[in-house]
Design an enzyme around this catalytic site. Structure first.
Site, PDB file in Angstrom:
ATOM      1  N   HIS A  53       0.841  -1.192   0.000  1.00  0.00           N
ATOM      2  CA  HIS A  53       0.000   0.000   0.000  1.00  0.00           C
ATOM      3  C   HIS A  53       0.884   1.253   0.000  1.00  0.00           C
ATOM      4  O   HIS A  53       2.104   1.165   0.194  1.00  0.00           O
ATOM      5  CB  HIS A  53      -0.948  -0.003   1.217  1.00  0.00           C
ATOM      6  CG  HIS A  53      -0.254   0.069   2.543  1.00  0.00           C
ATOM      7  ND1 HIS A  53      -0.145  -1.005   3.388  1.00  0.00           N
ATOM      8  CD2 HIS A  53       0.369   1.101   3.172  1.00  0.00           C
ATOM      9  CE1 HIS A  53       0.514  -0.647   4.476  1.00  0.00           C
ATOM     10  NE2 HIS A  53       0.844   0.621   4.371  1.00  0.00           N
TER      11      HIS A  53
HETATM   12  P1  TYD Z   1      -2.061  -3.766   7.562  1.00  0.00           P
HETATM   13  O1  TYD Z   1      -1.947  -2.288   7.358  1.00  0.00           O
HETATM   14  O2  TYD Z   1      -2.748  -4.548   6.497  1.00  0.00           O
HETATM   15  O3  TYD Z   1      -0.622  -4.403   7.854  1.00  0.00           O
HETATM   16  P2  TYD Z   1       0.692  -4.513   6.911  1.00  0.00           P
HETATM   17  O4  TYD Z   1       0.755  -3.279   6.055  1.00  0.00           O
HETATM   18  O5  TYD Z   1       1.815  -4.604   7.868  1.00  0.00           O
HETATM   19  O6  TYD Z   1       0.584  -5.772   6.097  1.00  0.00           O
HETATM   20  O7  TYD Z   1      -2.780  -3.984   8.963  1.00  0.00           O
HETATM   21  C1  TYD Z   1      -3.094  -5.253   9.463  1.00  0.00           C
HETATM   22  C2  TYD Z   1      -4.314  -5.123  10.370  1.00  0.00           C
HETATM   23  O8  TYD Z   1      -4.040  -4.320  11.513  1.00  0.00           O
HETATM   24  C3  TYD Z   1      -5.495  -4.500   9.671  1.00  0.00           C
HETATM   25  O9  TYD Z   1      -6.669  -5.210  10.092  1.00  0.00           O
HETATM   26  C4  TYD Z   1      -5.558  -3.100  10.213  1.00  0.00           C
HETATM   27  C5  TYD Z   1      -4.964  -3.245  11.592  1.00  0.00           C
HETATM   28  N1  TYD Z   1      -4.254  -2.030  12.056  1.00  0.00           N
HETATM   29  C6  TYD Z   1      -4.770  -1.268  13.088  1.00  0.00           C
HETATM   30  O10 TYD Z   1      -5.841  -1.559  13.640  1.00  0.00           O
HETATM   31  N2  TYD Z   1      -4.069  -0.172  13.521  1.00  0.00           N
HETATM   32  C7  TYD Z   1      -2.892   0.182  12.949  1.00  0.00           C
HETATM   33  O11 TYD Z   1      -2.261   1.186  13.376  1.00  0.00           O
HETATM   34  C8  TYD Z   1      -2.373  -0.612  11.858  1.00  0.00           C
HETATM   35  C9  TYD Z   1      -1.086  -0.259  11.164  1.00  0.00           C
HETATM   36  C10 TYD Z   1      -3.089  -1.703  11.451  1.00  0.00           C
END
Ligand code: TYD
Length: 136
Positions: A53
């Site tokens: 992303h």
């Molecule tokens: P995601 O952004 O998809 O993780 P990555 O980029 O590391 O693969 O986030 C994973 C999950 O965690 C998603 O359900 C959203 C949640 N999340 C939060 O609740 N708060 C946060 O600050 C972050 C970064 C993620």
């Protein structure tokens, strides 16, 4: 920083003596923004690919506090890989940069310091939309 660099590797001063090492991060000379949120990631499978992303506004400093992993950044024109493997460096990624991270060591802990609170509206999770956004 070279103009083609997609992120900046910050070198943090180490306070160390025979008892060990310490890094302190405060907004100002050593740190580029006011930290609104901290999260960390661990227990990741070696070949998992996280991220995928970009952010519209948010900036981050990423620190591999233990172990190592690779951050692959993309601004739509260029791609650049950063290998993070030390707690005294932080990868400063500004907005509008697509990131994927992978190649996790078993002991990898990634700590992320963010300039904004969590807001799903700030995410661009579709690569085609990312490319469209940066053209504007
Ligand atoms: P995601 O952004 O998809 O993780 P990555 O980029 O590391 O693969 O986030 C994973 C999950 O965690 C998603 O359900 C959203 C949640 N999340 C939060 O609740 N708060 C946060 O600050 C972050 C970064 C993620």
């Amino acid at each position: 920083m070279k103009s083609k660099d997609l992120a900046q590797l910050l070198e943090f001063p180490i306070h160390g003596d025979k008892n060990g090492k310490l890094v302190a991060l405060e907004k100002g000379a050593d740190f580029p923004f006011e930290i609104k949120r901290v999260y960390y990631i661990w227990g990741t499978q070696a070949n998992a690919v996280r991220g995928r992303h970009a952010h519209k506004k948010l900036e981050q400093v990423i620190i591999c506090t233990s172990g190592s992993c690779d951050f692959i950044l993309d601004n739509g024109n260029d791609s650049q890989t950063f290998h993070l493997n030390t707690p005294h460096q932080g990868l400063y990624i500004k907005n509008n940069v697509w990131r994927e991270f992978t190649n996790f060591s078993p002991d990898c802990v990634v700590m992320v310091l963010a300039s904004e609170h969590y807001n799903e509206e700030d995410y661009i999770r579709d690569y085609k939309e990312f490319l469209k956004n940066i053209e504007q």
